[in-house]
Design a protein around this motif. Structure first.
Motif, mmCIF file in Angstrom:
data_model
loop_
_atom_site.group_PDB
_atom_site.id
_atom_site.type_symbol
_atom_site.label_atom_id
_atom_site.label_comp_id
_atom_site.label_asym_id
_atom_site.label_seq_id
_atom_site.Cartn_x
_atom_site.Cartn_y
_atom_site.Cartn_z
ATOM 1 N N PRO A 278 0.795 -1.237 0.000
ATOM 2 C CA PRO A 278 0.000 0.000 0.000
ATOM 3 C C PRO A 278 0.822 1.278 0.000
ATOM 4 O O PRO A 278 0.428 2.258 -0.658
ATOM 5 C CB PRO A 278 -0.846 -0.135 1.270
ATOM 6 C CG PRO A 278 -1.046 -1.612 1.417
ATOM 7 C CD PRO A 278 0.274 -2.209 0.990
ATOM 8 N N MET A 279 1.947 1.313 0.685
ATOM 9 C CA MET A 279 2.668 2.574 0.780
ATOM 10 C C MET A 279 3.270 3.016 -0.552
ATOM 11 O O MET A 279 3.581 4.197 -0.736
ATOM 12 C CB MET A 279 3.759 2.500 1.847
ATOM 13 C CG MET A 279 4.982 1.693 1.471
ATOM 14 S SD MET A 279 6.236 1.824 2.769
ATOM 15 C CE MET A 279 7.628 1.016 1.955
ATOM 16 N N HIS A 280 3.441 2.067 -1.487
ATOM 17 C CA HIS A 280 4.057 2.406 -2.765
ATOM 18 C C HIS A 280 3.130 2.223 -3.961
ATOM 19 O O HIS A 280 3.566 2.358 -5.107
ATOM 20 C CB HIS A 280 5.317 1.564 -2.997
ATOM 21 C CG HIS A 280 6.560 2.125 -2.396
ATOM 22 N ND1 HIS A 280 6.934 3.439 -2.546
ATOM 23 C CD2 HIS A 280 7.541 1.527 -1.657
ATOM 24 C CE1 HIS A 280 8.086 3.637 -1.914
ATOM 25 N NE2 HIS A 280 8.466 2.509 -1.369
ATOM 26 N N GLU A 281 1.868 1.912 -3.731
ATOM 27 C CA GLU A 281 0.958 1.707 -4.860
ATOM 28 C C GLU A 281 0.883 2.962 -5.731
ATOM 29 O O GLU A 281 0.965 2.881 -6.961
ATOM 30 C CB GLU A 281 -0.429 1.319 -4.364
ATOM 31 C CG GLU A 281 -0.500 -0.076 -3.759
ATOM 32 C CD GLU A 281 -0.145 -1.164 -4.751
ATOM 33 O OE1 GLU A 281 -0.757 -1.207 -5.844
ATOM 34 O OE2 GLU A 281 0.757 -1.977 -4.449
ATOM 35 N N ASP A 282 0.747 4.113 -5.112
ATOM 36 C CA ASP A 282 0.636 5.366 -5.864
ATOM 37 C C ASP A 282 1.599 6.440 -5.364
ATOM 38 O O ASP A 282 1.518 7.591 -5.798
ATOM 39 C CB ASP A 282 -0.802 5.892 -5.788
ATOM 40 C CG ASP A 282 -1.786 4.948 -6.462
ATOM 41 O OD1 ASP A 282 -1.665 4.742 -7.687
ATOM 42 O OD2 ASP A 282 -2.653 4.398 -5.759
ATOM 43 N N LEU A 317 4.202 1.422 -7.899
ATOM 44 C CA LEU A 317 3.915 0.024 -8.225
ATOM 45 C C LEU A 317 2.835 -0.092 -9.290
ATOM 46 O O LEU A 317 2.894 -0.977 -10.145
ATOM 47 C CB LEU A 317 3.502 -0.734 -6.960
ATOM 48 C CG LEU A 317 4.576 -0.845 -5.878
ATOM 49 C CD1 LEU A 317 4.132 -1.805 -4.784
ATOM 50 C CD2 LEU A 317 5.926 -1.288 -6.453
ATOM 51 N N ASN A 318 1.849 0.794 -9.277
ATOM 52 C CA ASN A 318 0.840 0.733 -10.330
ATOM 53 C C ASN A 318 1.430 1.064 -11.698
ATOM 54 O O ASN A 318 1.067 0.445 -12.710
ATOM 55 C CB ASN A 318 -0.318 1.678 -9.993
ATOM 56 C CG ASN A 318 -1.326 1.037 -9.044
ATOM 57 O OD1 ASN A 318 -1.643 -0.148 -9.192
ATOM 58 N ND2 ASN A 318 -1.810 1.793 -8.068
ATOM 59 N N ASP A 351 -5.927 -9.971 0.909
ATOM 60 C CA ASP A 351 -4.874 -10.559 1.745
ATOM 61 C C ASP A 351 -4.300 -9.523 2.696
ATOM 62 O O ASP A 351 -4.015 -9.812 3.861
ATOM 63 C CB ASP A 351 -3.760 -11.134 0.860
ATOM 64 C CG ASP A 351 -4.284 -12.116 -0.151
ATOM 65 O OD1 ASP A 351 -4.856 -13.142 0.253
ATOM 66 O OD2 ASP A 351 -4.138 -11.846 -1.361
ATOM 67 N N ASN A 352 -4.130 -8.292 2.205
ATOM 68 C CA ASN A 352 -3.582 -7.232 3.042
ATOM 69 C C ASN A 352 -4.506 -6.910 4.208
ATOM 70 O O ASN A 352 -4.049 -6.603 5.310
ATOM 71 C CB ASN A 352 -3.308 -5.990 2.207
ATOM 72 C CG ASN A 352 -2.669 -4.875 3.006
ATOM 73 O OD1 ASN A 352 -3.301 -3.873 3.316
ATOM 74 N ND2 ASN A 352 -1.403 -5.044 3.354
#
Length: 394
Positions: A278-282, A317-318, A351-352
Motif C-alpha cells: 500500500p505505501m508504494h501503490e501510488d 507500483l501501479n 490478503d492485506n
C-alpha cells in the motif's frame, strides 16, 4: 567417544550456490559468480548475495549423527529490535526433522541513520543433529536464508556421498527481499522454497534483498544457468530505491529479458509484477526507515516520494505493473513462452486486510506460505509450468 568422519565440503554437496569462496576459516557460498561480483561496489548487494537463501547441503548416508561447523555473520541495526538468530532446517528424505540455530559468530552493525557499516569478528559454532535412523537416507541441511554462513567442517558418524540429480525440473527465480525470504521464519518457509516443494521442482533462488535493480550482470547469470523454468519478479526495489524513471525502466526491462533469452530462447520465462504494497501503490520512493516507529521499538518503512511527480516519470507500483504488462504483451507476440503474472494474484487487497505487511514492506511467515501455494498453482503447476519442454540449459 564419537568416531567422526570429516568430509570436504564441495559444490557436489551443495545445491542453490553458484560458487564457494575460500575464507580464513572455511568456505563461503555465493549466489552470484565471481565475475559478476567484480562488476558492482554495493555493500547491500555484497551482503545479501552471500546470504544463502535456498542453499542447502544434500548427501546420502547411514549416519545417525551429523555436525556442521559454521561461522555465521549476524546483522544488528542500531536502534532497531534485535534480529533473531538464523535457522537451519534439517530434512530427512524430504521431511523436516529438526531445526537449529548457531549463536555467536561475526556481527555486522549497520547504522540506520548514516548507513555506516562495521564488523566485529566472532567464533565458530556447530549445528548438531543426532538420533537419526541408521537406514540409508538423504539428508538436507538448509542454511539460514538471511544470515551469511561460512562452512567450516562437515562431520558424520558414517560415510556420506553426493546425491545424483533428482531429475526434477530446475526453476531459477530472481527477485527482491520478498523472494529472498525477508520475515519468513526459516529457510524452507520462504515462499520460493515452499512453492518449489509443492510443485516438485528444484529451486535456485537469486532473490537479493533490496537489490533487484535490473542489473545486466544478474541477467547474464540467469542466462548462463541451466533452467527448465525461469521467473523474474521485478519492480519493488526499482521504486523503493528510486533508481530510475519510467523513460529508462521500459528499455531496461527489455534489455534484461533480451539477455536471458540469449541463453534460453524457448525456456518458459515468467515476469511477475510486485505484490500489493500500500505505501508504494501510488506513492514513489525512495523508501526509508520509519523513525517514529523506530522510537517505539518497531521496525517499519515509509515511502517519502511525492505522487505529484508521477506524471513527470517517477515510478510507483501501479506504473510498474502497467509497464510490465505492456512489455510482456508486446514481446509475447513473437515469444509464446513468455508469460506475465500480476503480483497481486499472490498477495492482493483482501490478503492485506487479513494479513497486513508487519513492517509495511515485507510479508510475514503465514503470508509466505499463502504466496507459495498460489504461485505453485498459478505458475509452476499452471500454464507456465505446463509449457516446460525445452530442457535445462541453452
Amino acid at each position: 567417544m564419537q568416531n567422526w568422519i570429516t568430509t570436504p565440503i564441495t559444490l557436489e554437496l551443495l545445491r542453490g550456490a553458484l560458487e564457494l569462496e575460500p575464507t580464513e576459516v572455511g568456505l563461503l557460498p555465493h549466489r552470484l559468480p565471481a565475475w559478476a561480483r567484480r562488476q558492482y561496489d554495493d555493500p547491500q548487494l555484497e551482503m545479501v548475495e552471500s546470504q544463502p537463501s535456498g542453499v542447502r547441503l544434500v548427501f546420502s548416508t547411514r549416519a545417525t549423527a551429523v555436525e556442521l561447523e559454521v561461522r555465521p555473520t549476524k546483522r544488528v541495526y542500531t536502534g532497531a529490535p534485535p534480529t533473531p538468530d538464523g535457522v537451519y532446517d534439517v530434512l530427512v528424505d524430504g521431511k523436516l526433522v529438526d531445526q537449529a540455530t548457531v549463536p555467536g559468530g561475526n556481527v555486522l552493525t549497520i547504522d540506520i541513520t548514516t548507513g555506516a557499516i562495521s564488523q566485529r569478528p566472532g567464533e565458530i559454532g556447530t549445528v548438531q543433529v543426532s538420533g537419526l535412523s541408521g537406514d540409508q537416507k538423504t539428508i538436507e541441511i538448509w542454511l539460514p536464508h538471511t544470515e551469511t554462513t561460512e562452512l567450516v567442517a562437515l562431520r558424520t558418524d558414517a560415510p556420506i556421498e553426493p546425491v545424483a540429480g533428482s531429475g526434477r525440473r530446475i526453476w531459477v527465480h530472481h527477485g527482491s527481499s520478498i523472494s529472498h525470504g525477508s520475515n519468513a521464519t526459516s529457510p524452507t518457509g520462504t515462499w520460493v522454497v515452499h512453492a518449489a516443494s509443492l510443485a516438485g521442482v528444484e529451486p535456485i533462488n537469486l532473490g537479493f534483498g533490496g537489490s533487484a535493480l535490473l542489473q545486466p550482470f544478474v541477467a547474464r547469470t540467469l542466462r548462463d544457468l541451466p533452467a527448465d523454468l525461469i521467473s523474474v519478479k521485478l519492480g519493488i526495489n526499482v521504486v523503493n530505491t528510486d533508481v530510475m524513471r519510467r523513460r529508462a525502466f521500459g528499455p531496461a526491462v527489455h534489455g534484461f529479458l533480451d539477455i536471458i533469452r540469449e541463453g534460453h530462447p524457448t525456456t518458459p520465462l515468467l515476469v511477475v509484477s510486485p505484490i500489493l504494497c500500500p505505501m508504494h501503490e501510488d506513492t514513489p520512493g525512495p523508501a526509508t526507515w520509519d523513525l517514529d516507529a523506530l522510537s517505539r521499538g518497531e521496525l517499519r518503512f515509509a515511502a517519502t516520494g511525492d505522487p505529484a511527480d508521477v506524471p513527470a516519470g517517477k515510478l510507483t507500483l501501479n506504473v510498474i505493473r502497467d509497464e510490465l504488462a505492456r512489455i510482456v504483451g508486446q514481446r509475447a507476440a513473437e515469444d509464446p513462452n513468455l508469460h506475465y503474472l500480476d503480483g497481486r494474484d499472490l498477495y492482493g487487497p483482501a490478503d492485506n486486510a487479513e494479513l497486513p505487511l508487519p513492517d509495511d514492506l515485507h510479508p510475514d511467515g503465514p503470508t509466505h506460505q499463502r504466496m507459495a501455494e498460489r504461485f505453485a498453482e498459478l505458475a509452476l503447476n499452471g500454464p507456465f509450468g505446463a509449457t516446460a519442454s525445452s530442457g535445462p540449459g541453452r
